[in-house]
Motif scaffolding. Structure first.
Motif, PDB file in Angstrom:
ATOM      1  N   ALA A   1     -29.415   7.184  -3.494  1.00 55.13           N
ATOM      2  CA  ALA A   1     -30.103   6.736  -4.701  1.00 55.13           C
ATOM      3  C   ALA A   1     -29.197   5.921  -5.621  1.00 55.13           C
ATOM      4  O   ALA A   1     -29.679   5.191  -6.482  1.00 55.13           O
ATOM      5  CB  ALA A   1     -30.648   7.933  -5.466  1.00 55.13           C
TER       6      ALA A   1
ATOM      7  N   ARG B   1     -39.130  10.568  -6.177  1.00 54.34           N
ATOM      8  CA  ARG B   1     -38.921   9.914  -7.464  1.00 54.34           C
ATOM      9  C   ARG B   1     -39.103  10.918  -8.601  1.00 54.34           C
ATOM     10  O   ARG B   1     -39.809  11.914  -8.449  1.00 54.34           O
ATOM     11  CB  ARG B   1     -39.806   8.696  -7.622  1.00 54.34           C
TER      12      ARG B   1
ATOM     13  N   LEU C   1     -36.248   4.008  -3.957  1.00 58.82           N
ATOM     14  CA  LEU C   1     -36.184   5.465  -3.767  1.00 58.82           C
ATOM     15  C   LEU C   1     -37.103   5.900  -2.626  1.00 58.82           C
ATOM     16  O   LEU C   1     -36.735   6.740  -1.803  1.00 58.82           O
ATOM     17  CB  LEU C   1     -36.555   6.195  -5.068  1.00 58.82           C
ATOM     18  N   LYS C   2     -38.292   5.305  -2.561  1.00 59.68           N
ATOM     19  CA  LYS C   2     -39.238   5.643  -1.494  1.00 59.68           C
ATOM     20  C   LYS C   2     -38.663   5.272  -0.128  1.00 59.68           C
ATOM     21  O   LYS C   2     -38.756   6.043   0.825  1.00 59.68           O
ATOM     22  CB  LYS C   2     -40.568   4.921  -1.730  1.00 59.68           C
TER      23      LYS C   2
ATOM     24  N   TYR D   1     -31.148  -0.849 -11.069  1.00 59.37           N
ATOM     25  CA  TYR D   1     -32.098  -0.664 -12.172  1.00 59.37           C
ATOM     26  C   TYR D   1     -31.371  -0.736 -13.517  1.00 59.37           C
ATOM     27  O   TYR D   1     -31.801  -1.442 -14.429  1.00 59.37           O
ATOM     28  CB  TYR D   1     -32.806   0.685 -12.019  1.00 59.37           C
TER      29      TYR D   1
ATOM     30  N   LEU E   1     -37.035   0.110  -8.548  1.00 57.73           N
ATOM     31  CA  LEU E   1     -36.333   1.386  -8.410  1.00 57.73           C
ATOM     32  C   LEU E   1     -37.166   2.363  -7.587  1.00 57.73           C
ATOM     33  O   LEU E   1     -36.667   2.970  -6.634  1.00 57.73           O
ATOM     34  CB  LEU E   1     -36.029   1.983  -9.787  1.00 57.73           C
ATOM     35  N   PHE E   2     -38.423   2.515  -7.942  1.00 58.25           N
ATOM     36  CA  PHE E   2     -39.288   3.458  -7.232  1.00 58.25           C
ATOM     37  C   PHE E   2     -39.461   3.074  -5.760  1.00 58.25           C
ATOM     38  O   PHE E   2     -39.493   3.928  -4.877  1.00 58.25           O
ATOM     39  CB  PHE E   2     -40.646   3.585  -7.917  1.00 58.25           C
ATOM     40  N   LYS E   3     -39.549   1.772  -5.470  1.00 55.83           N
ATOM     41  CA  LYS E   3     -39.669   1.305  -4.088  1.00 55.83           C
ATOM     42  C   LYS E   3     -38.399   1.641  -3.305  1.00 55.83           C
ATOM     43  O   LYS E   3     -38.467   2.133  -2.175  1.00 55.83           O
ATOM     44  CB  LYS E   3     -39.918  -0.206  -4.059  1.00 55.83           C
TER      45      LYS E   3
ATOM     46  N   LEU F   1     -30.549  12.420  -9.033  1.00 60.63           N
ATOM     47  CA  LEU F   1     -30.497  11.134  -8.351  1.00 60.63           C
ATOM     48  C   LEU F   1     -29.066  10.657  -8.146  1.00 60.63           C
ATOM     49  O   LEU F   1     -28.719  10.148  -7.074  1.00 60.63           O
ATOM     50  CB  LEU F   1     -31.313  10.106  -9.132  1.00 60.63           C
TER      51      LEU F   1
ATOM     52  N   ARG G   1     -38.518  -1.101 -12.916  1.00 61.65           N
ATOM     53  CA  ARG G   1     -38.900   0.286 -12.602  1.00 61.65           C
ATOM     54  C   ARG G   1     -39.588   0.364 -11.246  1.00 61.65           C
ATOM     55  O   ARG G   1     -39.315   1.250 -10.439  1.00 61.65           O
ATOM     56  CB  ARG G   1     -39.805   0.828 -13.713  1.00 61.65           C
ATOM     57  N   GLU G   2     -40.468  -0.594 -10.953  1.00 58.47           N
ATOM     58  CA  GLU G   2     -41.150  -0.619  -9.659  1.00 58.47           C
ATOM     59  C   GLU G   2     -40.155  -0.828  -8.523  1.00 58.47           C
ATOM     60  O   GLU G   2     -40.283  -0.210  -7.459  1.00 58.47           O
ATOM     61  CB  GLU G   2     -42.222  -1.709  -9.651  1.00 58.47           C
TER      62      GLU G   2
END
Length: 89
Positions: A45, A27, A20-21, A52, A16-18, A39, A13-14
């Motif tokens: 994305a 997010r 996306l950033k 992910y 994925l968020f990184k 997304l 998950r982290e």
């Protein structure tokens, strides 16, 4: 679910968020309905989402394989114990 499974999911998950950033994509928020539609509509994305999904799928496959092996092993032990008891009587 083991602590290792939780950590693996959190790591995925982290990541994925990184990603996306880095792609400058907002997010998903906790109140957003159907964030996956938004997304997947954004080509930037898609790669992060697929990575992910792959990580989570692999984790679940490993967990299922371990559970199946445990069930198979338990069944084998029970059968052997049953055979031993029948042989004693």
């Amino acid at each position: 679910m083991t602590l290792q499974d939780v950590r693996s999911a959190q790591t995925a998950r982290e990541a994925l968020f990184k990603a996306l950033k880095e792609a400058k994509i907002i997010r998903p928020g906790p109140t957003e309905e159907a964030p996956e539609a938004r997304l997947f509509a954004d080509r930037k994305a898609t790669k992060a989402l697929l990575e992910y999904i792959g990580a989570i799928t692999a984790q679940r496959s490993e967990q299922q394989a371990a559970e199946e092996a445990l069930r198979a092993d338990c069944w084998g032990i029970e059968t052997m114990e049953e055979d031993d008891r029948e042989g004693e009587g």
